[in-house]
Structures are given as structure tokens and as C-alpha cells.
Design a protein around this motif. Structure first.
Motif, PDB file in Angstrom:
ATOM      1  N   PRO A  49     -14.279 -18.938  -6.408  1.00  0.00           N
ATOM      2  CA  PRO A  49     -12.945 -18.890  -7.019  1.00  0.00           C
ATOM      3  C   PRO A  49     -12.021 -17.973  -6.234  1.00  0.00           C
ATOM      4  O   PRO A  49     -12.363 -16.829  -5.932  1.00  0.00           O
ATOM      5  CB  PRO A  49     -13.231 -18.342  -8.420  1.00  0.00           C
ATOM      6  CG  PRO A  49     -14.655 -18.712  -8.688  1.00  0.00           C
ATOM      7  CD  PRO A  49     -15.351 -18.609  -7.364  1.00  0.00           C
ATOM      8  N   THR A  50     -10.869 -18.495  -5.876  1.00  0.00           N
ATOM      9  CA  THR A  50      -9.931 -17.787  -5.005  1.00  0.00           C
ATOM     10  C   THR A  50      -8.539 -17.887  -5.595  1.00  0.00           C
ATOM     11  O   THR A  50      -8.099 -18.960  -6.019  1.00  0.00           O
ATOM     12  CB  THR A  50      -9.940 -18.395  -3.586  1.00  0.00           C
ATOM     13  OG1 THR A  50     -11.272 -18.314  -3.055  1.00  0.00           O
ATOM     14  CG2 THR A  50      -8.984 -17.669  -2.655  1.00  0.00           C
ATOM     15  N   ARG A  51      -7.843 -16.750  -5.602  1.00  0.00           N
ATOM     16  CA  ARG A  51      -6.473 -16.728  -6.120  1.00  0.00           C
ATOM     17  C   ARG A  51      -5.476 -16.907  -4.981  1.00  0.00           C
ATOM     18  O   ARG A  51      -5.583 -16.259  -3.934  1.00  0.00           O
ATOM     19  CB  ARG A  51      -6.189 -15.409  -6.847  1.00  0.00           C
ATOM     20  CG  ARG A  51      -4.756 -15.339  -7.417  1.00  0.00           C
ATOM     21  CD  ARG A  51      -4.528 -14.094  -8.246  1.00  0.00           C
ATOM     22  NE  ARG A  51      -4.451 -12.876  -7.465  1.00  0.00           N
ATOM     23  CZ  ARG A  51      -3.352 -12.457  -6.812  1.00  0.00           C
ATOM     24  NH1 ARG A  51      -2.247 -13.194  -6.808  1.00  0.00           N
ATOM     25  NH2 ARG A  51      -3.378 -11.311  -6.152  1.00  0.00           N
ATOM     26  N   ALA A  52      -4.499 -17.774  -5.201  1.00  0.00           N
ATOM     27  CA  ALA A  52      -3.437 -17.961  -4.218  1.00  0.00           C
ATOM     28  C   ALA A  52      -2.428 -16.824  -4.325  1.00  0.00           C
ATOM     29  O   ALA A  52      -1.943 -16.511  -5.422  1.00  0.00           O
ATOM     30  CB  ALA A  52      -2.733 -19.298  -4.456  1.00  0.00           C
ATOM     31  N   VAL A  53      -2.129 -16.185  -3.201  1.00  0.00           N
ATOM     32  CA  VAL A  53      -1.131 -15.125  -3.181  1.00  0.00           C
ATOM     33  C   VAL A  53       0.219 -15.715  -2.795  1.00  0.00           C
ATOM     34  O   VAL A  53       0.310 -16.685  -2.041  1.00  0.00           O
ATOM     35  CB  VAL A  53      -1.510 -13.995  -2.204  1.00  0.00           C
ATOM     36  CG1 VAL A  53      -2.767 -13.288  -2.683  1.00  0.00           C
ATOM     37  CG2 VAL A  53      -1.697 -14.511  -0.791  1.00  0.00           C
ATOM     38  N   ALA A  54       1.268 -15.117  -3.319  1.00  0.00           N
ATOM     39  CA  ALA A  54       2.625 -15.553  -3.003  1.00  0.00           C
ATOM     40  C   ALA A  54       3.039 -15.034  -1.636  1.00  0.00           C
ATOM     41  O   ALA A  54       2.540 -14.002  -1.167  1.00  0.00           O
ATOM     42  CB  ALA A  54       3.593 -15.056  -4.076  1.00  0.00           C
ATOM     43  N   ASP A  55       3.940 -15.742  -0.996  1.00  0.00           N
ATOM     44  CA  ASP A  55       4.505 -15.265   0.266  1.00  0.00           C
ATOM     45  C   ASP A  55       5.272 -13.974   0.009  1.00  0.00           C
ATOM     46  O   ASP A  55       6.142 -13.919  -0.864  1.00  0.00           O
ATOM     47  CB  ASP A  55       5.444 -16.331   0.836  1.00  0.00           C
ATOM     48  CG  ASP A  55       5.939 -15.994   2.228  1.00  0.00           C
ATOM     49  OD1 ASP A  55       5.194 -15.347   2.990  1.00  0.00           O
ATOM     50  OD2 ASP A  55       7.075 -16.400   2.558  1.00  0.00           O
ATOM     51  N   GLY A  56       4.908 -12.911   0.725  1.00  0.00           N
ATOM     52  CA  GLY A  56       5.541 -11.615   0.522  1.00  0.00           C
ATOM     53  C   GLY A  56       4.901 -10.771  -0.565  1.00  0.00           C
ATOM     54  O   GLY A  56       5.359  -9.649  -0.826  1.00  0.00           O
ATOM     55  N   GLU A  57       3.832 -11.263  -1.181  1.00  0.00           N
ATOM     56  CA  GLU A  57       3.159 -10.499  -2.233  1.00  0.00           C
ATOM     57  C   GLU A  57       2.573  -9.202  -1.671  1.00  0.00           C
ATOM     58  O   GLU A  57       2.051  -9.170  -0.554  1.00  0.00           O
ATOM     59  CB  GLU A  57       2.058 -11.336  -2.871  1.00  0.00           C
ATOM     60  CG  GLU A  57       1.326 -10.641  -4.017  1.00  0.00           C
ATOM     61  CD  GLU A  57       0.372 -11.553  -4.752  1.00  0.00           C
ATOM     62  OE1 GLU A  57      -0.639 -11.034  -5.284  1.00  0.00           O
ATOM     63  OE2 GLU A  57       0.616 -12.782  -4.791  1.00  0.00           O
ATOM     64  N   ILE A  58       2.647  -8.145  -2.468  1.00  0.00           N
ATOM     65  CA  ILE A  58       2.144  -6.831  -2.076  1.00  0.00           C
ATOM     66  C   ILE A  58       0.870  -6.525  -2.853  1.00  0.00           C
ATOM     67  O   ILE A  58       0.800  -6.714  -4.067  1.00  0.00           O
ATOM     68  CB  ILE A  58       3.189  -5.728  -2.353  1.00  0.00           C
ATOM     69  CG1 ILE A  58       4.480  -5.999  -1.573  1.00  0.00           C
ATOM     70  CG2 ILE A  58       2.618  -4.354  -2.018  1.00  0.00           C
ATOM     71  CD1 ILE A  58       4.335  -5.924  -0.076  1.00  0.00           C
ATOM     72  N   LEU A  59      -0.135  -6.028  -2.152  1.00  0.00           N
ATOM     73  CA  LEU A  59      -1.366  -5.541  -2.771  1.00  0.00           C
ATOM     74  C   LEU A  59      -1.435  -4.039  -2.553  1.00  0.00           C
ATOM     75  O   LEU A  59      -1.434  -3.562  -1.412  1.00  0.00           O
ATOM     76  CB  LEU A  59      -2.581  -6.217  -2.137  1.00  0.00           C
ATOM     77  CG  LEU A  59      -3.953  -5.711  -2.600  1.00  0.00           C
ATOM     78  CD1 LEU A  59      -4.184  -6.050  -4.067  1.00  0.00           C
ATOM     79  CD2 LEU A  59      -5.063  -6.306  -1.729  1.00  0.00           C
ATOM     80  N   ASP A  60      -1.471  -3.288  -3.638  1.00  0.00           N
ATOM     81  CA  ASP A  60      -1.543  -1.828  -3.552  1.00  0.00           C
ATOM     82  C   ASP A  60      -3.006  -1.403  -3.542  1.00  0.00           C
ATOM     83  O   ASP A  60      -3.751  -1.673  -4.483  1.00  0.00           O
ATOM     84  CB  ASP A  60      -0.816  -1.217  -4.758  1.00  0.00           C
ATOM     85  CG  ASP A  60      -0.613   0.286  -4.630  1.00  0.00           C
ATOM     86  OD1 ASP A  60      -1.286   0.915  -3.798  1.00  0.00           O
ATOM     87  OD2 ASP A  60       0.221   0.818  -5.381  1.00  0.00           O
ATOM     88  N   LEU A  61      -3.410  -0.748  -2.471  1.00  0.00           N
ATOM     89  CA  LEU A  61      -4.793  -0.285  -2.351  1.00  0.00           C
ATOM     90  C   LEU A  61      -4.977   1.134  -2.865  1.00  0.00           C
ATOM     91  O   LEU A  61      -6.014   1.749  -2.646  1.00  0.00           O
ATOM     92  CB  LEU A  61      -5.245  -0.370  -0.893  1.00  0.00           C
ATOM     93  CG  LEU A  61      -5.281  -1.782  -0.308  1.00  0.00           C
ATOM     94  CD1 LEU A  61      -5.686  -1.734   1.155  1.00  0.00           C
ATOM     95  CD2 LEU A  61      -6.204  -2.680  -1.100  1.00  0.00           C
ATOM     96  N   GLY A  62      -3.961   1.658  -3.557  1.00  0.00           N
ATOM     97  CA  GLY A  62      -4.135   2.930  -4.243  1.00  0.00           C
ATOM     98  C   GLY A  62      -3.430   4.095  -3.608  1.00  0.00           C
ATOM     99  O   GLY A  62      -3.763   5.244  -3.880  1.00  0.00           O
ATOM    100  N   ALA A  63      -2.443   3.824  -2.764  1.00  0.00           N
ATOM    101  CA  ALA A  63      -1.751   4.922  -2.089  1.00  0.00           C
ATOM    102  C   ALA A  63      -0.497   5.327  -2.840  1.00  0.00           C
ATOM    103  O   ALA A  63      -0.023   4.642  -3.727  1.00  0.00           O
ATOM    104  CB  ALA A  63      -1.363   4.517  -0.683  1.00  0.00           C
TER     105      ALA A  63
END
Length: 285
Positions: free
Chosen positions: A116-130
């Protein structure tokens, strides 16, 4: 503390994966060709961090995503890719299974290769905790005059990974940006010619490279195979693909090597070989 970015190189196919580690979690870009390679990549990752792990796939070719089930079995619960990857990867697993089986032992069935894989939006940001970029203080004085503002911005924004939809190598291409570094997948190829298969469109590919070159404050481009390169390398490979598109002939696309072009980045630092996995590991940020 800034995010760290490691390049992980392993066979088969001299695959280049990228691990981006924030303060709370880490992102691995691409997982390899099957259980053995994926297991070695996972071992190298766990020697670098024990943070919760997310996986992103750059496109739907077997050497980049057939390792996903190994990571799912190890507890990774979040897989990300382009909408086209989510649409096409089940069919790609079937179409590419025979080819992959020539290189990979004990390959699962095509259906078992798709997680199962989620499609990300163009320009989507993922915050890794910074700490977020809007919390940054103003520019500070740097030795010898000038400011440290740009470097600090990179250190902060490197925790905030951006996903960008592209096409050209395939219809499913996804680029991952971490501060001054762009993870390109097979849109950039070092040490071998660009791989123009039946699912490639050289003109769209060249336009995607033009889009990457237009990104502000980017100076390192990590290919899907080979060593990180600089702007001059990507400009030259863009021109190669434009010429191939104009001639309607990709058979003569040349091999390009990092550091061989005037103005290109110096070769990356020498990789160390992870003792438990045999994976080459190089820190680039």
C-alpha cells in the motif's frame, strides 16, 4: 542539529538510494530490487539511525521498488510515491517480474511486490521533525564578512522534504528535494547512458531536467545510479536528451562521468563500506 543526508550504493545495478534523517524520523528514497538487496540496504540504514522510517519511490522500475515488501515486513508502514506510480506499479510488477528474476533470487510473486502506497501531491512537504524554516533567526555574520543566512536556511529546510512530480524517464517519476540536494531517481544517470526504455519520453525528460535546474539554491543532484553530480552535469545531460529527442534516436546517448565537465562538482567523498551489509555509504550533508 541539521538533517543528515547519506547516499547508499549497492548492487545489482549500482543502485543509489538516499537516506534523509531528521530529528524525529527518516526518509529512505528507493529500496532496491528484491529481498537480498533490500535487506542489505535496510541493514545499512539501521546502522545509521533507529528512527521511524518512511519510504519514497522515485519511479516504477524493478531495481527501485521491488525491495518494498522487505521494508514492510520490517515494520515500515508508510510508503510514498507519485500518483502515477500508485496507478501503474501493480502492472509494472507483472511486466518486469521476468526481467528482474534474471538478476534477483527468491523474488516474490508480482502481487506480493506491491505494498500500500500513498500518492503525494506535487509540492507536498514532509516534515522529518526539524525546526521549521519560518522559525529561523535572521542572517548572522560569517567569517570574512557576508552572512550565514543561506547555509542556515539549508540546515533548517533540509528537515522539510519536498516532493515534485516529473516525467520523462517514466510517467511515474518523483523527485525529492532536501535543502540544497535533489534526489532525481533515474532522471539523472552518472556512469552510464540515460536509460531510455519504452516508457521514456526524451523531450519530456529534458524538460524535467530544465525544471530541476530552475530550482533555487540547489547545487547537488543525486542520480538513481552513480555518484552525486553538479549543475554542469545536469545541463549537459539535458542537452544530450534534447539532441536525442530532435534526432528521434536515443541509441547514441553518451555516458557522462562526474567531475569530467568544466564547472561540475567535484566527486563525492570516498564512500565507506558498511561492514554488515557491504553497502557503500557516503554522507553528503
Amino acid at each position: 542539529m541539521s538533517a543528515t543526508v547519506h547516499v547508499l550504493v549497492s548492487d545489482p545495478a549500482r543502485l543509489t538510494c538516499v537516506l534523509i534523517t531528521g530529528s524525529d524520523r527518516a526518509l529512505l528514497v528507493d529500496t532496491g530490487s528484491g529481498p537480498d538487496q533490500a535487506g542489505r540496504i535496510l541493514s545499512a540504514v539501521r546502522d545509521l539511525t533507529d528512527l521511524p522510517l518512511i519510504v519514497a519511490n522515485t519511479h516504477d522500475h524493478w531495481d527501485h521498488f521491488f525491495g518494498n515488501p522487505t521494508f514492510a515486513e520490517a515494520g515500515v508502514a508508510e510508503f510514498l510515491a507519485s500518483p502515477a506510480f500508485v496507478r501503474d506499479s501493480p502492472g509494472s510488477a507483472w511486466l518486469q517480474h521476468a526481467e528482474a528474476s534474471e538478476h534477483v533470487l527468491d523474488l516474490p510473486s508480482p502481487d506480493a511486490l506491491v505494498v500500500p502506497t500513498r500518492a503525494v501531491a506535487d509540492g507536498e512537504i514532509l516534515d522529518l521533525g526539524a525546526r521549521r524554516a519560518d522559525e529561523a533567526s535572521g542572517a548572522e555574520s560569517a567569517p570574512g564578512g557576508g552572512t550565514a543566512h543561506r547555509v542556515e536556511a539549508h540546515r533548517i529546510e533540509a528537515h522539510r522534504v519536498e516532493f515534485l512530480h516529473m516525467t520523462g524517464h517514466t510517467d511515474t517519476d518523483l523527485v525529492v528535494r532536501a535543502g540544497p540536494i535533489v534526489v532525481c531517481g533515474d532522471l539523472v544517470e552518472e556512469g552510464a547512458p540515460p536509460q531510455v526504455g519504452l516508457d521514456a519520453t526524451p523531450l519530456a525528460w529534458a524538460r524535467s531536467l530544465e525544471s530541476l535546474l530552475a530550482l533555487p539554491d540547489v547545487d547537488v543532484f543525486v542520480p538513481g545510479h552513480g555518484s552525486p553530480v553538479g549543475r554542469a552535469f545536469v545541463e549537459t545531460q539535458r542537452d544530450d536528451l534534447l539532441h536525442a529527442a530532435e534526432a528521434d534516436d536515443a541509441s547514441t546517448l553518451p555516458t557522462r562521468l562526474v567531475g569530467a565537465l568544466a564547472g561540475d562538482a567535484a566527486p563525492a567523498p570516498t564512500a565507506r563500506v558498511d561492514p554488515s551489509s557491504g553497502v557503500g555509504v557516503t554522507r553528503i550533508l
